[in-house]
Every structure is written in C-alpha cells, then in structure tokens.
Design a protein around this motif. Sequence first.
Motif, PDB file in Angstrom:
ATOM      1  N   GLN A 124      -5.796  -5.397  -2.575  1.00 19.43           N
ATOM      2  CA  GLN A 124      -4.459  -5.024  -3.038  1.00 19.43           C
ATOM      3  C   GLN A 124      -3.476  -6.173  -2.858  1.00 19.43           C
ATOM      4  O   GLN A 124      -2.649  -6.428  -3.732  1.00 19.43           O
ATOM      5  CB  GLN A 124      -3.962  -3.781  -2.294  1.00 19.43           C
ATOM      6  CG  GLN A 124      -4.618  -2.498  -2.729  1.00 19.43           C
ATOM      7  CD  GLN A 124      -4.062  -1.325  -1.958  1.00 19.43           C
ATOM      8  OE1 GLN A 124      -4.059  -1.322  -0.725  1.00 19.43           O
ATOM      9  NE2 GLN A 124      -3.593  -0.323  -2.677  1.00 19.43           N
ATOM     10  N   ILE A 125      -3.558  -6.855  -1.741  1.00 19.39           N
ATOM     11  CA  ILE A 125      -2.655  -7.983  -1.479  1.00 19.39           C
ATOM     12  C   ILE A 125      -2.918  -9.111  -2.474  1.00 19.39           C
ATOM     13  O   ILE A 125      -1.981  -9.712  -3.009  1.00 19.39           O
ATOM     14  CB  ILE A 125      -2.782  -8.460  -0.019  1.00 19.39           C
ATOM     15  CG1 ILE A 125      -2.215  -7.386   0.917  1.00 19.39           C
ATOM     16  CG2 ILE A 125      -2.093  -9.803   0.199  1.00 19.39           C
ATOM     17  CD1 ILE A 125      -2.522  -7.594   2.381  1.00 19.39           C
ATOM     18  N   THR A 157      -9.917  -2.561  -1.215  1.00 25.08           N
ATOM     19  CA  THR A 157      -9.480  -2.782   0.161  1.00 25.08           C
ATOM     20  C   THR A 157      -8.034  -3.242   0.181  1.00 25.08           C
ATOM     21  O   THR A 157      -7.469  -3.627  -0.852  1.00 25.08           O
ATOM     22  CB  THR A 157     -10.354  -3.862   0.843  1.00 25.08           C
ATOM     23  OG1 THR A 157     -10.156  -5.102   0.150  1.00 25.08           O
ATOM     24  CG2 THR A 157     -11.830  -3.481   0.811  1.00 25.08           C
ATOM     25  N   ARG A 158      -7.435  -3.247   1.348  1.00 23.74           N
ATOM     26  CA  ARG A 158      -6.063  -3.747   1.491  1.00 23.74           C
ATOM     27  C   ARG A 158      -5.991  -5.208   1.083  1.00 23.74           C
ATOM     28  O   ARG A 158      -5.047  -5.634   0.455  1.00 23.74           O
ATOM     29  CB  ARG A 158      -5.588  -3.610   2.949  1.00 23.74           C
ATOM     30  CG  ARG A 158      -5.281  -2.207   3.372  1.00 23.74           C
ATOM     31  CD  ARG A 158      -4.004  -1.643   2.743  1.00 23.74           C
ATOM     32  NE  ARG A 158      -2.862  -2.484   3.047  1.00 23.74           N
ATOM     33  CZ  ARG A 158      -2.000  -2.938   2.136  1.00 23.74           C
ATOM     34  NH1 ARG A 158      -2.128  -2.620   0.876  1.00 23.74           N
ATOM     35  NH2 ARG A 158      -0.988  -3.700   2.475  1.00 23.74           N
ATOM     36  N   GLU A 159      -7.024  -5.980   1.446  1.00 22.51           N
ATOM     37  CA  GLU A 159      -7.030  -7.392   1.080  1.00 22.51           C
ATOM     38  C   GLU A 159      -7.021  -7.548  -0.440  1.00 22.51           C
ATOM     39  O   GLU A 159      -6.319  -8.408  -0.974  1.00 22.51           O
ATOM     40  CB  GLU A 159      -8.255  -8.098   1.685  1.00 22.51           C
ATOM     41  CG  GLU A 159      -8.199  -8.252   3.188  1.00 22.51           C
ATOM     42  CD  GLU A 159      -8.581  -6.979   3.940  1.00 22.51           C
ATOM     43  OE1 GLU A 159      -9.207  -6.068   3.348  1.00 22.51           O
ATOM     44  OE2 GLU A 159      -8.237  -6.892   5.127  1.00 22.51           O
ATOM     45  N   GLY A 206       0.808  -1.214   0.000  1.00 28.40           N
ATOM     46  CA  GLY A 206       0.000   0.000   0.000  1.00 28.40           C
ATOM     47  C   GLY A 206       0.842   1.266   0.000  1.00 28.40           C
ATOM     48  O   GLY A 206       0.382   2.318   0.439  1.00 28.40           O
ATOM     49  N   TRP A 207       2.071   1.179  -0.506  1.00 27.13           N
ATOM     50  CA  TRP A 207       2.956   2.335  -0.550  1.00 27.13           C
ATOM     51  C   TRP A 207       2.556   3.274  -1.678  1.00 27.13           C
ATOM     52  O   TRP A 207       1.863   2.880  -2.616  1.00 27.13           O
ATOM     53  CB  TRP A 207       4.394   1.908  -0.769  1.00 27.13           C
ATOM     54  CG  TRP A 207       4.988   1.082   0.333  1.00 27.13           C
ATOM     55  CD1 TRP A 207       4.512   0.919   1.603  1.00 27.13           C
ATOM     56  CD2 TRP A 207       6.174   0.295   0.241  1.00 27.13           C
ATOM     57  NE1 TRP A 207       5.325   0.075   2.299  1.00 27.13           N
ATOM     58  CE2 TRP A 207       6.360  -0.324   1.489  1.00 27.13           C
ATOM     59  CE3 TRP A 207       7.081   0.053  -0.766  1.00 27.13           C
ATOM     60  CZ2 TRP A 207       7.426  -1.157   1.762  1.00 27.13           C
ATOM     61  CZ3 TRP A 207       8.145  -0.793  -0.507  1.00 27.13           C
ATOM     62  CH2 TRP A 207       8.316  -1.382   0.750  1.00 27.13           C
TER      63      TRP A 207
END
Length: 132
Positions: A96-97, A92-94, A52-53
């Motif tokens: 993105q991962i 969401t972060r998920e 998430g950078w």
Amino acid sequence: MLYRTLADLVLAFHAVFIAFVMFGGLLALWRPRLAWLHLPALAWGALVIGMGWLCPLTPLENALRARAGQQGYAGGFIEHYLTAAIYPEGLTRETQIVLATLLVAGNLVVYGLWLWRRRTARPAGPPGSYGR
C-alpha cells in the motif's frame, strides 16, 4: 429502492473520485484550473492508501445498503471492488505504501510537465510584437 439507488450513487461517485485521484493530473494538463481540485484529492487519496485508512464513503455506502436491506461489505472500497482486479494476492501495508508513493510520484511527473509547459510557453501578444 431509494436507499439502494443512493448506495449505488455513492459507489459510482467513489469510483469516479478514485479515477480522478489517479488521472486528474492529466486532466490538469488540458484544463489547468482542475489542478486546484485535483491536488487536494490527490493528497487525500495518497493519505488514505498510504496510511491504510478507510474512506468515509465506504461506511456511507454500507449504511445505505443496510437500509435498503442489502448486505454491506467488510473493509474498504478498494478491497471489496478492486483488489482482485488491481492488486496482487496478499496485499500488505508495504505494498500500500509503495502504491501511494507511485501515485504521488506519477502525478509529480505530470505536474512537472505542466509547470515546464507553462514556463516555456511564449506570452501571447498582438501580431508583430515578437522581440519587442
């Protein structure tokens, strides 16, 4: 005008870099030496997405746009230019991962194919030297 042009060049470079991160493994199948450029780019791209950078090119583009009298944008390049076109609503972060994992997994498949092709290729030799 100069700063706007520079901001547009940064934007274009950013887009080409993202395309190279995504599809550079396919180029390496064609030109194996490109792997030396693609693998570090892939690692960087996967880290930026997965962690998430914010890519340093985004603030550079925004600074150049501000110097040109244009308004910059919040967030990163992907959120501003590509989210609506590529990512589903409510990133969401998920997600993105998962996307970073798919990026790496897809390229692992490509590089696995690349290695397999290299190992199964017969060494080139002079005519008539087969079986010696």
